[in-house]
Motif scaffolding. Structure first.
Motif, PDB file in Angstrom:
ATOM      1  N   LYS A  92      44.168  76.587 -60.831  1.00 12.84           N
ATOM      2  CA  LYS A  92      44.417  77.709 -59.898  1.00 12.84           C
ATOM      3  C   LYS A  92      45.890  77.864 -59.570  1.00 12.84           C
ATOM      4  CE  LYS A  92      39.979  77.319 -57.564  1.00 12.84           C
ATOM      5  NZ  LYS A  92      39.806  75.856 -57.688  1.00 12.84           N
ATOM      6  N   GLU A  93      46.647  76.773 -59.684  1.00 13.62           N
ATOM      7  CA  GLU A  93      48.070  76.870 -59.317  1.00 13.62           C
ATOM      8  C   GLU A  93      48.986  76.980 -60.531  1.00 13.62           C
ATOM      9  OE1 GLU A  93      48.598  73.563 -56.688  1.00 13.62           O
ATOM     10  OE2 GLU A  93      47.099  74.462 -55.362  1.00 13.62           O
ATOM     11  N   ALA A  94      48.407  77.068 -61.737  1.00 17.08           N
ATOM     12  CA  ALA A  94      49.232  77.093 -62.951  1.00 17.08           C
ATOM     13  C   ALA A  94      50.183  78.293 -62.916  1.00 17.08           C
ATOM     14  CB  ALA A  94      48.338  77.172 -64.186  1.00 17.08           C
TER      15      ALA A  94
ATOM     16  N   GLU B 181      51.527  77.584 -70.284  1.00 14.56           N
ATOM     17  CA  GLU B 181      51.566  76.150 -70.621  1.00 14.56           C
ATOM     18  C   GLU B 181      50.836  75.320 -69.567  1.00 14.56           C
ATOM     19  OE1 GLU B 181      54.717  74.204 -72.705  1.00 14.56           O
ATOM     20  OE2 GLU B 181      55.096  72.910 -70.989  1.00 14.56           O
ATOM     21  N   GLU B 182      51.149  75.566 -68.306  1.00  9.28           N
ATOM     22  CA  GLU B 182      50.523  74.770 -67.244  1.00  9.28           C
ATOM     23  C   GLU B 182      49.013  75.002 -67.210  1.00  9.28           C
ATOM     24  OE1 GLU B 182      54.416  74.678 -64.284  1.00  9.28           O
ATOM     25  OE2 GLU B 182      52.464  75.215 -63.447  1.00  9.28           O
ATOM     26  N   LYS B 183      48.612  76.247 -67.462  1.00  7.54           N
ATOM     27  CA  LYS B 183      47.169  76.524 -67.430  1.00  7.54           C
ATOM     28  C   LYS B 183      46.456  75.820 -68.587  1.00  7.54           C
ATOM     29  CE  LYS B 183      43.827  80.183 -66.765  1.00  7.54           C
ATOM     30  NZ  LYS B 183      43.728  81.599 -66.451  1.00  7.54           N
ATOM     31  N   ALA B 184      47.057  75.878 -69.761  1.00  9.89           N
ATOM     32  CA  ALA B 184      46.432  75.235 -70.921  1.00  9.89           C
ATOM     33  C   ALA B 184      46.325  73.725 -70.698  1.00  9.89           C
ATOM     34  CB  ALA B 184      47.230  75.540 -72.187  1.00  9.89           C
TER      35      ALA B 184
ATOM     36  N   LEU C  75      55.075  82.703 -70.763  1.00  8.07           N
ATOM     37  CA  LEU C  75      53.946  83.648 -70.827  1.00  8.07           C
ATOM     38  C   LEU C  75      53.099  83.495 -69.569  1.00  8.07           C
ATOM     39  CD1 LEU C  75      52.796  83.158 -74.541  1.00  8.07           C
ATOM     40  CD2 LEU C  75      53.722  85.265 -73.561  1.00  8.07           C
ATOM     41  N   PRO C  76      52.540  84.610 -69.061  1.00  8.17           N
ATOM     42  CA  PRO C  76      51.729  84.485 -67.853  1.00  8.17           C
ATOM     43  C   PRO C  76      50.460  83.673 -68.115  1.00  8.17           C
ATOM     44  CG  PRO C  76      51.661  86.735 -68.724  1.00  8.17           C
ATOM     45  CD  PRO C  76      52.662  85.984 -69.540  1.00  8.17           C
ATOM     46  N   ALA C  77      50.023  82.949 -67.086  1.00  2.00           N
ATOM     47  CA  ALA C  77      48.806  82.136 -67.204  1.00  2.00           C
ATOM     48  C   ALA C  77      47.602  83.010 -67.562  1.00  2.00           C
ATOM     49  CB  ALA C  77      48.554  81.401 -65.893  1.00  2.00           C
ATOM     50  N   SER C  78      47.657  84.289 -67.189  1.00  2.00           N
ATOM     51  CA  SER C  78      46.510  85.186 -67.403  1.00  2.00           C
ATOM     52  C   SER C  78      46.234  85.473 -68.883  1.00  2.00           C
ATOM     53  CB  SER C  78      46.747  86.511 -66.674  1.00  2.00           C
ATOM     54  OG  SER C  78      47.925  87.113 -67.179  1.00  2.00           O
ATOM     55  N   VAL C  79      47.174  85.118 -69.789  1.00  2.00           N
ATOM     56  CA  VAL C  79      46.931  85.370 -71.220  1.00  2.00           C
ATOM     57  C   VAL C  79      45.685  84.605 -71.689  1.00  2.00           C
ATOM     58  CG1 VAL C  79      47.859  84.994 -73.550  1.00  2.00           C
ATOM     59  CG2 VAL C  79      49.314  85.972 -71.773  1.00  2.00           C
TER      60      VAL C  79
END
Ligand code: FDA
Length: 378
Positions: free
Chosen positions: A128-130, A134-137, A165-169
């Protein structure tokens, strides 16, 4: 003429076929010299191997209405798509599954052990905080698998460091805790037995359908151009939405692909239809080898030649084929503005992947076209 369809891809042809069956006289125009849009395929002249000119097309659907409809025009083989990826000179199966995990970590984890391992590795960031892709992956699958299979591949696809790149990708990164490496989960899957072009031609083969190729809707020298047609006849428009309004709100951004096709004097190059290349030192994202899409044609295809196609990804300029919507916040704002313009166009129906600025698989384009026919035109 009762209906003008601009674009002969699956969206346009589905509406045209339904309208023709209902007794309407339909004209379909396309600016290309062939019908079928991006699903078009042709047999390579040297080998006779069917090549998908605009990128590999695998048919799959769980929609019974679409499945029943497409089977009116073609039989399907029992092809099941599977993808492998080359990382650091070793080949792994995709999407990431228990086989990939055990091979990568040189382990023999059970499903529960693998799940616990990935959960522990993923603890580095909170989904949720990514702050970026990169952080989301990493929050989804952990750093080691991200760096091996996602980071450089994504950077090649987007020409952008995933940190920017935005986390939403990505919404999710599927990990399977079993050895199932079938790519699609759909109820039905297969390839058209006689090829895409035979399927597409059967859809257009109707006495009420007149197809005109090499006709651009925006070419004022053509009789069926925008100025001469809008308001005169109902129109289904499947070309680019921004182009229709002369880019009044700006240009929607797309990614495109470059394909490098080669005939090799070999029986078999890679032993499988698609091999991804996960690392940065190889400039292409994947290689397709077309003979493997149709093992049932082994008696017809040459045993000493094969056709491969390397795929490169980059941002599209106005001259390029638009393939995948980039969908930035600016694009989404522009899209809303264009949708308002579209509402004001009398008797023009915007559809398909270009006309609605969204990635659509073939079954989605066909399903959306059937709905448009029933709900808006019939
Ligand atoms: P499509 O792009 O096919 O057709 C639009 C047509 O409009 C084109 O023929 C174009 O020439 C014409 N046109 C545009 N502007 C015009 C103008 N001004 N005047 C006249 N004609 C004009 N799907 C799937 O299910 N499985 C898969 O494996 C793949 N693989 C895949 C790979 C790649 C690289 C891409 C880009 C897409 C896929 N797809 C896919 C998606 C598939 O290609 C898609 O669902 C269909 O093309 C959608 O059909 P449309 O009719 O919407 O567009």
């Amino acid at each position: 003429m009762d209906l003008l369809v601009v674009g002969s891809g699956f969206f346009g042809l589905t509406v045209a076929e339904r309208a023709a069956e209902a007794g309407r006289r339909v004209t379909v125009i396309d600016r290309r010299e062939h019908i079928g849009g991006n699903a078009y395929s042709e047999n390579d002249p040297e080998t006779g191997i069917e090549v998908h000119r605009y990128g590999a097309h695998l048919f799959h659907t769980s929609n019974p209405t679409v499945w029943e409809y497409v089977n009116r025009f073609t039989d399907f083989t029992d092809y099941q798509h599977r993808v492998y990826t080359n990382h650091a000179g070793v080949v792994y199966s995709m999407p990431i599954n228990l086989g990939t995990i055990n091979q990568f970590f040189r382990a023999s984890h059970s499903p529960a052990e693998a799940r616990a391992l990935i959960r522990e590795l993923a603890g580095e960031f909170d989904v949720k905080e990514a702050a970026n892709l990169e952080e989301k992956a990493i929050a989804l699958i952990g750093r080691p698998l991200y760096e091996a299979f996602i980071r450089d591949y994504t950077a090649k696809q987007w020409q952008t460091d995933p940190k920017n790149l935005p986390a939403s990708v990505i919404s999710r990164l599927p990990v399977r805790y079993n050895y199932d490496n079938r790519y699609f989960n759909d109820t039905w899957e297969g390839l058209p037995r006689d090829g895409y072009t035979a399927w597409i031609e059967r859809m257009a083969d109707h006495p009420n359908i007149d197809v005109k190729l090499g006709v651009d809707f925006f070419d004022s020298a053509q009789a069926l151009n925008k100025g001469a047609s809008v308001g005169q006849v109902p129109i289904v428009y499947t070309g680019p939405l921004d182009r229709y309004f002369d880019f009044a709100e700006g240009e929607l951004s797309w990614r495109t692909l470059d394909f490098e096709t080669e005939v090799l004097q070999l029986a078999d190059f890679q032993g499988t239809p698609v091999m991804n290349y996960a690392d940065a030192d190889i400039p292409y994202t994947r290689i397709h080898e077309f003979k493997h899409f149709h093992p049932e044609r082994a008696d017809r295809y040459p045993t000493d030649k094969t056709v491969i196609m390397r795929e490169y990804s980059r941002f599209a300029s106005r001259q390029d084929e638009p393939y995948y919507p980039v969908n930035t916040a600016d694009d989404r704002a522009m899209l809303l503005a264009y949708r308002e313009h579209a509402k004001g166009e009398r008797d023009v129906h915007f559809g398909g992947r270009l006309g609605t600025y969204q990635y659509l698989d073939m079954h989605m384009a066909i399903g959306a076209a059937l709905s448009m026919w029933h709900n808006e035109i019939a």
